[in-house]
Design an enzyme around this catalytic site. Structure first.
Site, mmCIF file in Angstrom:
data_model
loop_
_atom_site.group_PDB
_atom_site.id
_atom_site.type_symbol
_atom_site.label_atom_id
_atom_site.label_comp_id
_atom_site.label_asym_id
_atom_site.label_seq_id
_atom_site.Cartn_x
_atom_site.Cartn_y
_atom_site.Cartn_z
ATOM 1 C CE1 TYR A 81 -6.483 -17.485 -24.096
ATOM 2 C CE2 TYR A 81 -6.570 -17.945 -21.423
ATOM 3 C CZ TYR A 81 -6.126 -17.597 -22.753
ATOM 4 O OH TYR A 81 -5.025 -16.923 -22.188
ATOM 5 C CE LYS A 99 -2.734 -18.884 -23.663
ATOM 6 N NZ LYS A 99 -1.666 -18.402 -24.150
ATOM 7 C CB VAL A 156 -3.500 -9.064 -17.830
ATOM 8 C CG1 VAL A 156 -2.955 -7.407 -18.248
ATOM 9 C CG2 VAL A 156 -2.495 -9.626 -17.013
ATOM 10 C CG ASP A 202 1.045 -8.094 -33.304
ATOM 11 O OD1 ASP A 202 1.221 -7.942 -32.173
ATOM 12 O OD2 ASP A 202 -0.180 -8.196 -33.914
HETATM 13 P P1 ADP Z 1 -2.294 -9.546 -24.412
HETATM 14 O O1 ADP Z 1 -2.965 -8.106 -23.396
HETATM 15 O O2 ADP Z 1 -2.588 -10.551 -23.638
HETATM 16 O O3 ADP Z 1 -1.177 -9.269 -24.478
HETATM 17 P P2 ADP Z 1 -3.305 -8.718 -26.516
HETATM 18 O O4 ADP Z 1 -4.764 -9.215 -27.419
HETATM 19 O O5 ADP Z 1 -3.479 -7.171 -26.282
HETATM 20 O O6 ADP Z 1 -3.364 -9.420 -25.170
HETATM 21 O O7 ADP Z 1 -2.759 -8.460 -28.002
HETATM 22 C C1 ADP Z 1 -2.213 -9.996 -27.908
HETATM 23 C C2 ADP Z 1 -1.470 -9.293 -29.887
HETATM 24 O O8 ADP Z 1 -1.089 -10.778 -30.548
HETATM 25 C C3 ADP Z 1 -1.899 -8.701 -30.440
HETATM 26 O O9 ADP Z 1 -1.283 -7.399 -31.438
HETATM 27 C C4 ADP Z 1 -2.207 -9.990 -31.282
HETATM 28 O O10 ADP Z 1 -2.666 -9.236 -32.803
HETATM 29 C C5 ADP Z 1 -1.233 -10.602 -31.937
HETATM 30 N N1 ADP Z 1 -1.641 -12.302 -32.203
HETATM 31 C C6 ADP Z 1 -2.890 -12.787 -31.962
HETATM 32 N N2 ADP Z 1 -2.839 -13.609 -33.204
HETATM 33 C C7 ADP Z 1 -1.798 -13.471 -33.680
HETATM 34 C C8 ADP Z 1 -1.261 -14.203 -34.781
HETATM 35 N N3 ADP Z 1 -1.337 -15.767 -34.573
HETATM 36 N N4 ADP Z 1 0.102 -14.471 -34.715
HETATM 37 C C9 ADP Z 1 1.335 -13.256 -34.722
HETATM 38 N N5 ADP Z 1 0.240 -12.685 -33.505
HETATM 39 C C10 ADP Z 1 -0.751 -12.426 -32.915
#
Ligand code: ADP
Length: 263
Positions: free
Chosen positions: A162, A166, A195, A46
């Site tokens: 988006y 996608k 979701v 992450d």
């Molecule tokens: P979903 O419910 O679709 O899983 P979330 O927003 O809860 O979406 O989770 C997305 C995750 O992706 C978050 O933990 C965020 O920190 C991570 N994220 C977003 N952008 C990046 C990135 N550029 N690199 C790595 N992780 C990322």
């Protein structure tokens, strides 16, 4: 961890090593827990290192194996370092779940260039970079799972960048499928419907003119199955695509959307 509480050696992903991006929350975290419970060692990647550590601790507490990785998927050097760390720790990479994503704001009439670029950087370029970095450690039997969206298949209002990003992920998945088949690596894309997460509440409230329940009702009209998805609905599809049960599937666009795109 003791031999008795380890998931290693059993389960639908026994002996496999998976990297899951965006695994610090939402669908990615659910997938990390599920994959580990099914026997995979999991690289929990992450951008936010603290939430990656949290997911890793949850996996370990449940008796699984995980490694926390802090990386931004849109930065080549960071994903390469992360993939190398996973391979060094667990001895290779079998599965990549390109789940990390960001949304966007506005119709094409008002979309802002910086927002457009960020959306493509994370969703599209991040998928390419993470996959390329993992392929250096992946042999036959490998599985790439990309996160698409219903927004790749139908127009979703005020979501131009988006939808386009996608759509590109779906096209990239097909390209991966034909390019990687010769080395025994499969690539498929999941297109989740909405979701439900707490983060969505402001959007639902806006759709209900300030009323959350009304916003939810207006959204549910689009979902024949009568509910929104939850993170486990999507994680279970990813588990199947990651596993050898899906050995004849590559280049597939798998909608997991309660029928949203069926009408
Ligand atoms: P979903 O419910 O679709 O899983 P979330 O927003 O809860 O979406 O989770 C997305 C995750 O992706 C978050 O933990 C965020 O920190 C991570 N994220 C977003 N952008 C990046 C990135 N550029 N690199 C790595 N992780 C990322």
């Amino acid at each position: 961890m003791t031999a008795t509480d380890s998931h290693e050696g059993t389960g639908r992903l026994a002996g496999k090593v998976a990297v899951i991006t965006g695994a610090g929350s939402g669908i990615g975290r659910a997938a990390a827990l599920l994959f580990a419970a099914e026997g995979a060692a999991v690289g929990v990647l992450d951008r936010d290192g603290a939430v990656a550590e949290e997911t890793t601790a949850m996996v370990t507490a449940a008796g699984g194996r995980a490694l926390a990785l802090t990386a931004d998927v849109s930065k080549a050097a960071q994903v390469t370092q992360a993939a190398d760390a996973v391979a060094a720790e667990f001895g290779g990479i079998d599965v990549v779940y390109n789940n990390a994503g960001v949304d966007s704001r506005g119709s094409v009439a008002v979309a802002e260039e910086a927002d457009w670029d960020r959306c493509f950087d994370v969703n599209v370029k991040g998928t390419y970079l993470m996959t390329q970095a993992a392929l250096a450690h992946m042999g036959p039997g490998g599985s790439i799972i990309n996160q698409g969206s219903v927004a790749a298949l139908v127009g979703v209002m005020n979501f131009a960048a988006y939808c386009a990003a996608k759509g590109a992920v779906v096209a990239l998945t097909r390209s991966m499928a034909v390019d990687l088949a010769g080395r025994g690596v499969r690539a498929n894309v999941i297109c989740p419907g909405t979701v439900y997460t707490p983060l969505m509440e402001p959007m639902l409230r806006a759709r209900g003119d300030g009323d959350l329940d009304l916003g939810l009702q207006r959204t549910l009209v689009k979902y024949p199955i009568g509910r929104l998805g939850d993170v486990a609905d999507i994680a279970r599809v990813a588990l199947f695509l990651a596993s050898d049960e899906a050995a004849f599937m590559t280049g597939s666009v798998v909608a997991a959307d309660g029928g949203m795109t069926a009408q």
